[in-house]
Write an enzyme that holds these catalytic residues in place. Sequence first.
Site, PDB file in Angstrom:
ATOM      1  N   GLU A  15      12.946  -7.117 -20.467  1.00  0.00           N
ATOM      2  CA  GLU A  15      13.270  -5.848 -21.013  1.00  0.00           C
ATOM      3  C   GLU A  15      14.280  -5.100 -21.060  1.00  0.00           C
ATOM      4  OE1 GLU A  15      10.050  -2.622 -18.017  1.00  0.00           O
ATOM      5  OE2 GLU A  15      11.727  -2.586 -18.162  1.00  0.00           O
ATOM      6  N   HIS A  75       6.962  -0.472 -26.247  1.00  0.00           N
ATOM      7  CA  HIS A  75       6.588  -0.155 -24.578  1.00  0.00           C
ATOM      8  C   HIS A  75       5.812   1.056 -25.676  1.00  0.00           C
ATOM      9  CE1 HIS A  75       8.324  -1.763 -20.246  1.00  0.00           C
ATOM     10  NE2 HIS A  75       8.503  -3.012 -21.944  1.00  0.00           N
ATOM     11  N   TYR A 145      -0.377  -4.881 -11.428  1.00  0.00           N
ATOM     12  CA  TYR A 145       0.313  -4.581  -9.698  1.00  0.00           C
ATOM     13  C   TYR A 145      -0.197  -5.223  -9.177  1.00  0.00           C
ATOM     14  CZ  TYR A 145       1.510  -0.750 -12.471  1.00  0.00           C
ATOM     15  OH  TYR A 145       1.808   0.568 -13.976  1.00  0.00           O
ATOM     16  N   HIS A 149      -1.328  -0.660  -8.203  1.00  0.00           N
ATOM     17  CA  HIS A 149      -0.923   0.332  -8.673  1.00  0.00           C
ATOM     18  C   HIS A 149      -0.928   1.665  -7.269  1.00  0.00           C
ATOM     19  CE1 HIS A 149      -0.420   4.369 -10.858  1.00  0.00           C
ATOM     20  NE2 HIS A 149       0.896   4.174 -11.763  1.00  0.00           N
TER      21      HIS A 149
END
Length: 284
Positions: A15, A75, A145, A149
Amino acid sequence: MLKDMFDRNSSLSFEVFPPKKDDEFENCYKVLDSLSTLNPDFISVTYGAGGSRSKKTVEIASYIQNNLKIDAMAHMTCVGSTEDDILEVTNDLANVGVNHVLALRGDKPRDMSDEQFEKRIFPHATDLIRFLNTHTNLDVSASCYPEKHPEAISMDSDLAFMKMKQDMGAKMFISQLFFDNADFYRFIERADKSGITVPVVAGIMPITSAKQIGSTVTLAGSSVPKSLADICAKYGDSPEDMRKAGIEFAVNQIKDLRKCGMAHIHIYCMNKPKMTKEICTAII
Ligand code: FAD
């Protein structure tokens, strides 16, 4: 790209974030040139929560796709966007040949009022995924997650929404950063039981400066195990030792994940090619 990755059942991806200022693009391209020598399966490019800097995401994704001939994933957040805003970005992406997005809700931007946030057009990533799959031909992936989250009322509810993302057409998940692999293994077991069948890519953030714990990691809501806290306490004031210890921690995490058959790895490389190269060399 996705099919090849899934068939192999392993992947390595990075990323990056787009530069904040226009005169920083050249340097960002050099970073990308250097990362490209590590032959990642894809490189993802982050996006400002409110969408105001979407053109920069598209520009960097285009460089990855067209100049480096590496698959780019852009993204995309929807928290501050109208349907037209989203379509403008998807058109921009189509024009430069980028066909993979990570569909996210995003966090409430600082300049957005609570009322605007409550009335947002796309309430959740699930709504964006549905919209993208209805109106575009993009490949759509989503976030997940391992420690749930921060806003989720429970892990069960978060997993139910993860399943909804898959049902809406998400082809792959990239996980939030985590530092205790046991959390990820538990999460994968529960995701399996919840009906998640698409690949879940493990997000690894190397901690090379103790300051990251107080900023990025706190924001992400990830917990810091004692082993990592001890490293920061021991080497926090010695930048080179901290860097080495942080890289070693990330390398051990990746090796353990691979040993346990979780071989899709996404490195939050923070535009640091030297560090990324050291990690990639050590995990071979
Ligand atoms: P959602 O999936 O919408 O989830 C948010 C909360 O709502 C969760 O508690 C969830 O359980 C719940 N929920 C989900 N769907 C529903 C539903 N249909 N109904 C009711 N509740 C629901 N942020 C950026 O600004 N730019 C980036 O580039 C960026 N990249 C990221 C990359 C990864 C891999 C990850 C993990 C996060 C990234 N983020 C980024 C951060 C992300 O925007 C925040 O974590 C944000 O708070 C949630 O986004 P989401 O898409 O996961 O939201």
